[in-house]
Design an enzyme around this catalytic site. Structure first.
Site, short mmCIF file in Angstrom:
data_model
loop_
_atom_site.label_atom_id
_atom_site.label_comp_id
_atom_site.label_asym_id
_atom_site.label_seq_id
_atom_site.Cartn_x
_atom_site.Cartn_y
_atom_site.Cartn_z
N SER A 249 0.87 -1.16 -0.13
CA SER A 249 -0.16 -0.05 -0.09
C SER A 249 0.96 1.23 -0.07
O SER A 249 1.93 1.09 0.65
CB SER A 249 -0.76 -0.02 1.25
OG SER A 249 -1.40 1.17 1.54
N TYR B 98 -1.24 -1.19 10.08
CA TYR B 98 -1.32 -1.37 8.71
C TYR B 98 0.17 -0.80 8.09
O TYR B 98 0.45 -1.72 7.08
CB TYR B 98 -2.50 -0.60 7.92
CG TYR B 98 -2.69 -0.84 6.64
CD1 TYR B 98 -3.29 -2.10 6.30
CD2 TYR B 98 -2.76 0.17 5.55
CE1 TYR B 98 -3.63 -2.21 4.73
CE2 TYR B 98 -3.04 -0.22 4.28
CZ TYR B 98 -3.67 -1.21 3.89
OH TYR B 98 -3.92 -1.46 2.69
#
Ligand SMILES: NC(=O)c1ccc[n+]([C@@H]2O[C@H](COP(=O)([O-])OP(=O)(O)OC[C@H]3O[C@@H](n4cnc5c(N)ncnc54)[C@H](O)[C@@H]3O)[C@@H](O)[C@H]2O)c1
Length: 245
Positions: A133, A156
Site C-alpha cells: 500500500s 497497517y
C-alpha cells in the site's frame, strides 16, 4: 501480456481487488485459482476454501493444487484478514490486537509463501506479487480522515512497510532460482466510502480521483508475466501520484 499455461494462486480473490486480479489473469489466458476463506472448495472451478491463518488449511490447499496442476507459477498475496476492532483510533488499540494483525496479515504471508517458494525453487521458475500500500511507503496524511469516523491503523503501516522489505529479501534469496518477488502498492481504491473522506482524498491526490480495481489488476498480471522477467525486488506504486508529492 501473456499468462498462457501459468497456474496462478490469488489469496483473497473474493474481495474488491482480488476479483479484478482473477479476472485480469484469466483475460490474459492464465489459470487463476482463488484461495479465500469465502470461496468454495472446487479446484475444477478454480476455487479453494483457504483460511490463511491455519497451517492445516494451507497444507490441504497446496496438496489439492499440485494434485490437479502439478505446478505453481505465480502467487498473489492479497488476502486481508483483520481483527474485529480493525480501524480503531491509535489511542484505543490494544497491543494484543496490534500483534494479532501483524500475525494474520504479515506472518501468514510467510507461512503460505514458504511452501510455494519451495515448489517454485524446484521448478526453477516463479513469480510472487504482494499487495502492499502507499502506507507501506510513506507516512499517513491524516487530513483526509478529518470530520469522518475513519482512520488508518498503525498496524497497517507496519505490516505494509514490512511486506515491501520482506519481498526484497525473497527477491535476493530466490533470484538464483529464477523466482521473482515484487510488490504492488495501491493508493486508496473507491468503494463507496464516506463522502467527506472521498472528497478530501480526491483533493489531495494529484490525479484527483480514487483508484479502481481495474487500475491495479493489470500491473499484477504484468509482474506475474514473462514481460517482467528481469524485474525483482521492486515495488510499483499505483496511486495516482499520491507518493510523488
Ligand atoms: N482497497 C484498498 O483501498 C487497498 C489499498 C491499498 C492496498 N490494499 C490491499 O489490497 C489487498 C486486498 O484489499 P481489498 O480491498 O480487496 O480487501 P477485501 O476486504 O475486499 O478482500 C479481502 C479478501 O480477503 C479474504 N480473507 C479474509 N480473511 C481471510 C483468511 N483468513 N484467509 C483467506 N482469505 C481471507 C476475504 O474473504 C476477502 O475476500 C489487501 O492486502 C489490502 O491491504 C487495498
Amino acid at each position: 501480456m501473456n499468462l498462457d499455461g501459468k497456474i496462478i494462486l490469488v489469496t483473497g480473490g473474493s474481495g474488491l481487488l482480488g476479483r479484478a486480479i482473477l479476472t485480469d489473469i484469466k483475460q490474459n489466458n492464465g489459470t487463476a485459482i482463488n484461495l479465500d476463506i469465502n470461496a468454495d472448495n472446487n479446484i475444477d472451478k478454480g476455487e479453494i476454501n483457504l483460511d490463511i491463518t491455519s497451517d492445516k488449511s494451507i497444507k490441504q490447499a497446496i496438496t489439492t493444487i499440485l494434485k490437479k496442476h502439478k505446478r505453481i507459477d505465480g502467487l498473489v498475496n492479497n488476502a486481508y484478514p483483520r481483527t474485529s476492532d480493525w480501524g480503531k483510533a491509535f489511542e484505543d488499540v490494544n497491543p494484543d490486537s496490534f500483534s494479532k494483525n501483524i500475525d494474520m496479515q504479515l506472518s501468514r504471508i510467510f507461512a503460505l509463501s514458504q511452501p510455494v517458494l519451495e515448489i517454485m525453487k524446484k521448478q526453477g521458475y516463479g513469480s510472487l506479487v504482494h499487495m502492499s500500500s502507499v502506507y507501506g511507503i510513506v507516512g499517513n496524511d491524516f487530513t483526509v480522515y478529518e470530520n469522518t469516523p475513519l482512520t488508518s491503523p498503525a498496524a497497517y503501516s507496519a505490516i505494509k512497510g514490512g511486506l515491501i522489505n520482506f519481498s526484497r529479501y525473497l527477491a535476493s534469496y530466490f533470484g538464483k532460482y529464477n523466482v521473482r518477488s515484487n510488490c504492488v502498492s495501491p493508493g486508496g481504491i473507491f468503494d463507496h466510502q464516506n463522502k467527506i473522506f472521498v472528497e478530501q482524498y480526491e483533493y489531495r491526490v494529484p490525479m484527483k480521483r480514487m483508484g479502481t480495481p481495474k487500475d491495479i489488476a493489470p500491473i499484477v498480471s504484468f509482474l506475474l508475466s514473462d514481460d517482467s522477467s528481469y524485474i525483482t525486488g521492486q515495488n510499483i506504486a499505483v496511486d495516482g501520484g499520491w507518493t510523488a508529492i
